[in-house]
Design a protein around this motif. Structure first.
Motif, PDB file in Angstrom:
ATOM      1  N   ASP A  19      28.140  29.394  15.220  1.00  0.00           N
ATOM      2  CA  ASP A  19      27.489  28.478  14.276  1.00  0.00           C
ATOM      3  C   ASP A  19      28.431  27.294  14.092  1.00  0.00           C
ATOM      4  O   ASP A  19      29.445  27.395  13.389  1.00  0.00           O
ATOM      5  N   GLU A  21      29.878  24.544  12.625  1.00  0.00           N
ATOM      6  CA  GLU A  21      29.973  23.854  11.341  1.00  0.00           C
ATOM      7  C   GLU A  21      31.439  23.819  10.954  1.00  0.00           C
ATOM      8  O   GLU A  21      32.280  24.438  11.624  1.00  0.00           O
ATOM      9  N   HIS A  89      21.249  24.379  14.341  1.00  0.00           N
ATOM     10  CA  HIS A  89      21.572  25.070  13.068  1.00  0.00           C
ATOM     11  C   HIS A  89      21.053  24.236  11.895  1.00  0.00           C
ATOM     12  O   HIS A  89      21.544  24.352  10.785  1.00  0.00           O
ATOM     13  N   HIS A  93      22.788  22.047   6.407  1.00  0.00           N
ATOM     14  CA  HIS A  93      23.238  23.377   5.982  1.00  0.00           C
ATOM     15  C   HIS A  93      22.680  23.774   4.610  1.00  0.00           C
ATOM     16  O   HIS A  93      23.223  24.627   3.915  1.00  0.00           O
ATOM     17  N   PRO A 129      20.807  28.278   8.235  1.00  0.00           N
ATOM     18  CA  PRO A 129      22.046  28.540   7.492  1.00  0.00           C
ATOM     19  C   PRO A 129      21.921  29.824   6.681  1.00  0.00           C
ATOM     20  O   PRO A 129      20.913  30.060   6.020  1.00  0.00           O
ATOM     21  N   HIS A 230      32.137  31.642  13.477  1.00  0.00           N
ATOM     22  CA  HIS A 230      32.245  30.270  12.976  1.00  0.00           C
ATOM     23  C   HIS A 230      33.590  29.693  13.425  1.00  0.00           C
ATOM     24  O   HIS A 230      34.588  30.421  13.435  1.00  0.00           O
TER      25      HIS A 230
HETATM   26 ZN    ZN Z   1      26.051  28.067   8.930  1.00  0.00          ZN
END
Ligand code: ZN
Length: 283
Positions: A19, A21, A89, A93, A129, A230
């Protein structure tokens, strides 16, 4: 001549998903405030992931947050050039129920346009998210289908963050325009419910032997194991959000072991991208 390390032959393709971010996108219900460029960590942590993937010769799927791709237009081309899949994604978010159908579609389109401009092709899949699709978003699958998504990976068969009784293997969700393949992340059934062994705090805390056995059990049953990561999990002492003790444990826990664990699993099992997995499951 050296013989290569023997690999466990998987009965089904597995997938590593990232993901994409930054550190300040964890545990939030609404869009994160802007952070100055010098405080961002996503580029360096993504480079660490790409280096690990190159070492293990694994192609992964990156669920890219549109706002992060927009802030750093070198990220997506760097990932795509290494042969990995770029998926969506969303943009801000924000949890899907808070967006509502119109904003949800708007964010999908915006992120798809950014990804298409930066990588050359639109995303084939989506992950919301914090696994935020479910009973509160009955409109979401139809919108995803209309916007051209081949697969979704937003349903997590876990208590609290998902549907504890949800399927643990890929399944089709029908809409008026056609179906979408739902690909859940790996969990491990136990007497107290499904354990989050596919990523996050569970991936970092449970014994690696349990995670290995869970992957093998899925593969032996003809099902894929989907892991998630992540970029912030690649650095043990990175910046942290001011969270409650519980949220802090869930987000950070023993973070330093994620890369070592991944290396072991990437070397032992076979992996493909989520799009390849979706095509395999639909065949
Ligand atoms: Zn996320």
């Amino acid at each position: 001549m050296n013989n290569p390390e023997p690999r466990t032959k998987a009965a089904a393709p597995n997938a590593l998903t990232v993901d994409l971010e930054d550190w300040y996108h964890g545990c939030c219900s609404a869009a994160a405030p802007p952070v100055p460029a010098e405080q961002r960590r996503v580029r360096r942590n993504t480079e660490s992931i790409l280096s690990l993937l190159a070492d293990c010769r694994v192609q992964a799927t990156f669920f890219v947050l549109g706002s992060v791709a927009e802030q750093d237009p070198f990220l997506v081309p760097m990932i795509a050039a290494a042969g990995h899949e770029i998926s969506s994604h969303g943009y801000s978010h924000t949890l899907a129920p808070l967006l509502g159908p119109e904003k949800f579609r708007e964010e999908l389109r915006l992120t798809a346009a950014i990804i298409a401009a930066q990588s050359g092709s639109p995303p084939a899949g989506f992950r919301a998210p914090q696994w935020s699709l479910g009973s509160a978003t009955p409109w979401a699958m139809e919108i995803l289908q209309q916007e051209g998504c081949l697969y979704d990976s937003s349903y997590n068969p876990l208590p609290f963050v998902g549907n504890r009784r949800g399927p643990c293997a890929p399944f089709a969700i029908g809409t008026r325009g056609g179906s979408i393949l739902e690909i859940p992340p790996m969990v491990t059934p136990s007497p107290i419910g499904n354990l989050p062994t596919g990523g996050g705090w569970g991936f970092r805390c449970f014994p690696l032997s349990l995670i290995r056995r869970s992957m093998q059990a899925l593969n032996d049953a003809g099902a894929p194991a989907v892991l998630y990561l992540h970029p912030r999990e690649m650095e043990a002492f990175g910046p942290r959000l001011p969270l409650s003790p519980l949220q802090s444990f869930l987000s950070y826990g023993p973070r330093s072991d994620a890369a070592g664990r991944l290396r072991e699993l990437l070397s032992r099992f076979s992996f493909q991208t989520m799009k390849e997995l979706a095509l395999w499951a639909s065949a």
